[in-house]
Design a protein around this motif. Structure first.
Motif, PDB file in Angstrom:
ATOM      1  N   ALA A 189       0.824  -1.208   0.000  1.00 15.42           N
ATOM      2  CA  ALA A 189       0.000   0.000   0.000  1.00 15.42           C
ATOM      3  C   ALA A 189       0.856   1.255   0.000  1.00 15.42           C
ATOM      4  O   ALA A 189       0.558   2.225  -0.711  1.00 15.42           O
ATOM      5  N   LEU A 190       1.926   1.263   0.784  1.00 12.78           N
ATOM      6  CA  LEU A 190       2.768   2.457   0.843  1.00 12.78           C
ATOM      7  C   LEU A 190       3.486   2.690  -0.479  1.00 12.78           C
ATOM      8  O   LEU A 190       3.571   3.828  -0.956  1.00 12.78           O
ATOM      9  N   LYS A 191       3.990   1.624  -1.081  1.00  9.41           N
ATOM     10  CA  LYS A 191       4.702   1.781  -2.355  1.00  9.41           C
ATOM     11  C   LYS A 191       3.768   2.269  -3.451  1.00  9.41           C
ATOM     12  O   LYS A 191       4.163   3.053  -4.321  1.00  9.41           O
ATOM     13  N   ARG A 192       2.516   1.834  -3.417  1.00 10.59           N
ATOM     14  CA  ARG A 192       1.556   2.299  -4.417  1.00 10.59           C
ATOM     15  C   ARG A 192       1.241   3.776  -4.233  1.00 10.59           C
ATOM     16  O   ARG A 192       1.115   4.530  -5.209  1.00 10.59           O
ATOM     17  N   ALA A 193       1.104   4.192  -2.980  1.00 13.41           N
ATOM     18  CA  ALA A 193       0.716   5.579  -2.715  1.00 13.41           C
ATOM     19  C   ALA A 193       1.894   6.543  -2.817  1.00 13.41           C
ATOM     20  O   ALA A 193       1.738   7.680  -3.273  1.00 13.41           O
ATOM     21  N   LEU A 194       3.086   6.089  -2.395  1.00 15.94           N
ATOM     22  CA  LEU A 194       4.229   7.006  -2.289  1.00 15.94           C
ATOM     23  C   LEU A 194       5.504   6.326  -2.781  1.00 15.94           C
ATOM     24  O   LEU A 194       6.529   6.309  -2.089  1.00 15.94           O
ATOM     25  N   PHE A 195       5.448   5.764  -3.979  1.00 18.15           N
ATOM     26  CA  PHE A 195       6.601   5.021  -4.489  1.00 18.15           C
ATOM     27  C   PHE A 195       7.825   5.930  -4.594  1.00 18.15           C
ATOM     28  O   PHE A 195       8.942   5.513  -4.317  1.00 18.15           O
ATOM     29  N   GLY A 196       7.613   7.173  -5.002  1.00 16.17           N
ATOM     30  CA  GLY A 196       8.733   8.096  -5.137  1.00 16.17           C
ATOM     31  C   GLY A 196       9.457   8.303  -3.825  1.00 16.17           C
ATOM     32  O   GLY A 196      10.686   8.448  -3.790  1.00 16.17           O
ATOM     33  N   VAL A 197       8.701   8.289  -2.721  1.00 18.07           N
ATOM     34  CA  VAL A 197       9.300   8.449  -1.401  1.00 18.07           C
ATOM     35  C   VAL A 197      10.075   7.193  -1.022  1.00 18.07           C
ATOM     36  O   VAL A 197      11.235   7.257  -0.595  1.00 18.07           O
ATOM     37  N   PHE A 198       9.441   6.032  -1.191  1.00 19.89           N
ATOM     38  CA  PHE A 198      10.081   4.775  -0.826  1.00 19.89           C
ATOM     39  C   PHE A 198      11.388   4.567  -1.586  1.00 19.89           C
ATOM     40  O   PHE A 198      12.365   4.050  -1.057  1.00 19.89           O
ATOM     41  N   ASN A 199      11.402   5.019  -2.836  1.00 17.48           N
ATOM     42  CA  ASN A 199      12.549   4.816  -3.715  1.00 17.48           C
ATOM     43  C   ASN A 199      13.789   5.587  -3.273  1.00 17.48           C
ATOM     44  O   ASN A 199      14.891   5.315  -3.741  1.00 17.48           O
ATOM     45  N   HIS A 200      13.623   6.545  -2.361  1.00 17.91           N
ATOM     46  CA  HIS A 200      14.762   7.324  -1.871  1.00 17.91           C
ATOM     47  C   HIS A 200      15.536   6.587  -0.775  1.00 17.91           C
ATOM     48  O   HIS A 200      16.595   7.049  -0.354  1.00 17.91           O
ATOM     49  N   TYR A 201      14.983   5.477  -0.292  1.00 18.22           N
ATOM     50  CA  TYR A 201      15.623   4.733   0.785  1.00 18.22           C
ATOM     51  C   TYR A 201      15.998   3.333   0.318  1.00 18.22           C
ATOM     52  O   TYR A 201      15.297   2.729  -0.501  1.00 18.22           O
ATOM     53  N   ASN A 202      17.077   2.826   0.844  1.00 14.19           N
ATOM     54  CA  ASN A 202      17.544   1.484   0.508  1.00 14.19           C
ATOM     55  C   ASN A 202      17.121   0.538   1.636  1.00 14.19           C
ATOM     56  O   ASN A 202      17.926   0.172   2.501  1.00 14.19           O
ATOM     57  N   ALA A 203      15.833   0.160   1.620  1.00 13.39           N
ATOM     58  CA  ALA A 203      15.272  -0.672   2.677  1.00 13.39           C
ATOM     59  C   ALA A 203      15.198  -2.127   2.230  1.00 13.39           C
ATOM     60  O   ALA A 203      15.029  -2.429   1.050  1.00 13.39           O
ATOM     61  N   HIS A 204      15.308  -3.008   3.198  1.00 12.05           N
ATOM     62  CA  HIS A 204      15.184  -4.439   2.909  1.00 12.05           C
ATOM     63  C   HIS A 204      13.767  -4.762   2.443  1.00 12.05           C
ATOM     64  O   HIS A 204      12.788  -4.142   2.873  1.00 12.05           O
ATOM     65  N   THR A 205      13.650  -5.767   1.593  1.00 18.34           N
ATOM     66  CA  THR A 205      12.344  -6.227   1.151  1.00 18.34           C
ATOM     67  C   THR A 205      11.659  -7.027   2.257  1.00 18.34           C
ATOM     68  O   THR A 205      12.323  -7.589   3.132  1.00 18.34           O
ATOM     69  N   VAL A 206      10.348  -7.063   2.225  1.00 16.43           N
ATOM     70  CA  VAL A 206       9.595  -7.951   3.117  1.00 16.43           C
ATOM     71  C   VAL A 206       8.820  -8.993   2.308  1.00 16.43           C
ATOM     72  O   VAL A 206       8.177  -9.871   2.881  1.00 16.43           O
ATOM     73  N   THR A 207       8.893  -8.886   0.993  1.00 12.81           N
ATOM     74  CA  THR A 207       8.092  -9.776   0.144  1.00 12.81           C
ATOM     75  C   THR A 207       8.681 -11.177   0.038  1.00 12.81           C
ATOM     76  O   THR A 207       8.089 -12.049  -0.607  1.00 12.81           O
ATOM     77  N   ASN A 208       9.840 -11.412   0.670  1.00 11.03           N
ATOM     78  CA  ASN A 208      10.451 -12.744   0.620  1.00 11.03           C
ATOM     79  C   ASN A 208      10.017 -13.622   1.789  1.00 11.03           C
ATOM     80  O   ASN A 208      10.552 -14.722   1.972  1.00 11.03           O
ATOM     81  N   TYR A 209       9.053 -13.174   2.578  1.00 10.22           N
ATOM     82  CA  TYR A 209       8.635 -13.951   3.753  1.00 10.22           C
ATOM     83  C   TYR A 209       8.009 -15.283   3.355  1.00 10.22           C
ATOM     84  O   TYR A 209       8.377 -16.344   3.890  1.00 10.22           O
ATOM     85  N   ALA A 210       7.072 -15.258   2.418  1.00  8.12           N
ATOM     86  CA  ALA A 210       6.333 -16.473   2.075  1.00  8.12           C
ATOM     87  C   ALA A 210       7.252 -17.554   1.522  1.00  8.12           C
ATOM     88  O   ALA A 210       7.131 -18.732   1.884  1.00  8.12           O
ATOM     89  N   GLU A 211       8.189 -17.168   0.667  1.00  9.28           N
ATOM     90  CA  GLU A 211       9.089 -18.173   0.085  1.00  9.28           C
ATOM     91  C   GLU A 211      10.000 -18.768   1.151  1.00  9.28           C
ATOM     92  O   GLU A 211      10.292 -19.979   1.141  1.00  9.28           O
ATOM     93  N   ASN A 212      10.437 -17.939   2.108  1.00  9.11           N
ATOM     94  CA  ASN A 212      11.257 -18.457   3.197  1.00  9.11           C
ATOM     95  C   ASN A 212      10.439 -19.346   4.131  1.00  9.11           C
ATOM     96  O   ASN A 212      10.945 -20.361   4.629  1.00  9.11           O
ATOM     97  N   LEU A 213       9.193 -18.972   4.367  1.00 15.32           N
ATOM     98  CA  LEU A 213       8.322 -19.796   5.200  1.00 15.32           C
ATOM     99  C   LEU A 213       8.152 -21.181   4.592  1.00 15.32           C
ATOM    100  O   LEU A 213       8.325 -22.201   5.274  1.00 15.32           O
ATOM    101  N   LEU A 214       7.852 -21.233   3.305  1.00 19.56           N
ATOM    102  CA  LEU A 214       7.663 -22.520   2.639  1.00 19.56           C
ATOM    103  C   LEU A 214       8.963 -23.325   2.627  1.00 19.56           C
ATOM    104  O   LEU A 214       8.966 -24.532   2.917  1.00 19.56           O
TER     105      LEU A 214
END
Length: 493
Positions: A189-214
């Motif tokens: 939701a944040l990336k959709r609303a404020l992608f330009g803002v998010f892109n200024h920071y080098n933050a770790h992804t959280v989208t790898n949770y499901a693959e690691n869980l499996l």
């Protein structure tokens, strides 16, 4: 004296007595937030209100909801989400992650010992009666070796930052910890609303949770299985966390099932499909122990699968988390975590507990009964913020009622000082402005037979009511996206 700011933070009233994540003690914006503060400052409050509305609509359209249960009725609500993220620097996160992993390993070692030799009880480090009186200790698990030796495959550790700036562990959750789906949804939701803002920071992804869980679940597959078939077992659509159950099944690419979709034959578990039966090897269960199998536990349960526990004991299916883990996330056991870590690893705890009084100890009970107005009273086996009493919010009559309840059932209660959780700027719709609100952090750790994984983000929960210290969604709380920064020059303000 709080400094006045321009733009969307113009009405922000910083209380210097509270630890504010955005500002330092001199009222200057912390380094990791400087760029974010500048970028958000380019928006007017009207712009932000519109973006906030879009985020709410996105959550509604995706069905990102939770259920609140009360004595009168059950409500389904959109999960409140604030677009101003929390940021945690790389070095600070590294320390938190080490502490969380240490804690999860210690809990697993404790569970193995409890259900085998019980050395920690025999040596008097943890009282025998504490475990013996726990409703979550399962005699059926005694002597059983779970696949890979893992009990708490998924752990949720709740952390708070106090006014001294340090993080403390508030409690451990290793039965069916929830909330990770909101971490992933918040980021989207944040990336959709404020992608330009998010892109200024080098933050770790959280989208790898499901693959690691499996991946980690598959490391504890039953013996002799090459390609395990994994499912998520849910109580059904009326459960408060059903959105999470369906989200995780979808993102892992596995089936979401209810108990009626499974059956046991010759001590193997099968799933009914339109193409015939399919063997099930790993079950990520979101059902409490007592409802798993009516032949073994509650006979009136319609949520579980008859014969499931027998199949588990035979080693033909893996259950995550293992039955019986609840004995270790008992809030009374929590008081012994520093000793548990020292006993099994010979190490000091990296993360400290909040000071805690267990009412089964006579001298501590007397202190609690005399000082309820200055303490938080918690039941040892509840979740979701239910049953908590915050002393300084109670009337004299309510204090006396709590005192009588604790006195009647001391084993069921612990007490903690009223810790001043850190605060974070949060957009409040009613005032259309940013205000200080208390926050905590739930981290999510996974353990398999060969490695561990900690989600670099976690769920920052927000107590949306002014002054409230209870952040749970069931008590009116919301959440924020949590950015854990990589070690990079790009993160400088």
């Amino acid at each position: 004296m709080a400094k006045k700011q321009k733009g969307i933070f113009s009405k922000y009233d910083r209380n210097p007595k509270l630890f504010d994540e955005l500002y330092d003690q001199q009222g200057e914006v912390n380094d990791v937030y400087k760029k974010l503060f500048k970028l958000y400052g380019q928006h007017s409050i009207e712009d932000y209100a519109e973006l906030n509305g879009r985020a709410k609509a996105s959550f509604f359209n995706q069905g990102i909801t939770f259920r609140v249960y009360s004595d009168e009725k059950t409500n389904e609500k959109i999960f409140p989400f604030d677009l101003f993220p929390r940021i945690i620097g790389a070095d600070e996160w590294a320390e938190l992650e080490r502490g969380v992993v240490q804690r999860c390993k210690a809990l697993n070692a404790f569970l193995w010992d409890l259900y085998h030799e019980q050395n920690i009880l025999k040596d008097g480090v943890v009282p025998m009666e504490l475990v013996g009186s726990s409703e979550n200790f399962l005699e059926q698990m005694v002597g059983f070796d779970p696949p890979g030796g893992i009990y708490n495959h998924i752990s949720g550790t709740d952390l708070i930052r106090h006014t001294d700036g340090k993080f403390y562990v508030l409690e451990d959750n290793i039965r069916c910890p929830s909330g990770v789906s909101y971490v992933l949804s918040n980021r989207t939701a944040l990336k959709r609303a404020l992608f330009g803002v998010f892109n200024h920071y080098n933050a770790h992804t959280v989208t790898n949770y499901a693959e690691n869980l499996l991946d980690l679940l598959e490391t504890v597959k039953p013996a002799g299985v090459d390609k395990p078939n994994t499912v998520v077992l849910t109580p059904g659509m009326y459960n408060s966390a059903f959105y999470e159950h369906s989200y995780l099944a979808k993102t892992m690419g596995v089936e979401l099932v209810e108990g009626r979709d499974l059956y046991v034959e010759n001590d193997f578990v099968y799933m009914k499909t339109i193409h015939g039966r399919e063997r099930v090897d790993i079950i990520y269960r979101r059902i409490d122990d007592q409802f798993l199998d009516p032949l073994e536990f509650r006979k009136d349960s319609t949520l579980g699968v008859p014969g499931l526990f027998a199949a588990y004991r035979k080693g033909n299916v893996t259950l995550a988390n293992a039955p019986g883990t609840g004995v270790a996330d008992d809030k009374a056991v929590y008081t012994y975590m520093p000793e548990i870590i020292q006993y099994y690893f010979g190490e000091e705890a990296i993360l400290h507990n909040v000071p805690t009084y267990h009412c089964s100890r006579k001298e501590e009970l007397e202190y609690v009964l005399d000082n309820i107005a200055e303490l938080v009273i918690k039941p040892v086996d509840e979740a979701g913020g239910y049953g908590i009493s915050i002393g300084n919010t109670l009337s004299p009559e309510e204090i006396e009622e709590v005192r009588n309840t604790v006195r009647a059932h001391p084993r069921k209660y612990v007490a903690q000082p009223i810790m001043s959780l850190s605060v974070h700027p949060t957009y409040i719709e009613e005032t259309q402005s940013f205000e200080q609100r208390h926050v905590d952090l739930r981290s999510f750790a996974l353990m398999g037979s060969d490695r561990e994984f900690v989600l670099k983000g976690g769920l920052t929960r927000v107590a949306l009511r002014r002054g409230n210290l209870i952040v749970n969604s069931s008590q009116g709380g919301g959440s924020k996206d949590t950015w854990v920064l990589k070690k990079s020059k790009k993160n400088a303000g």
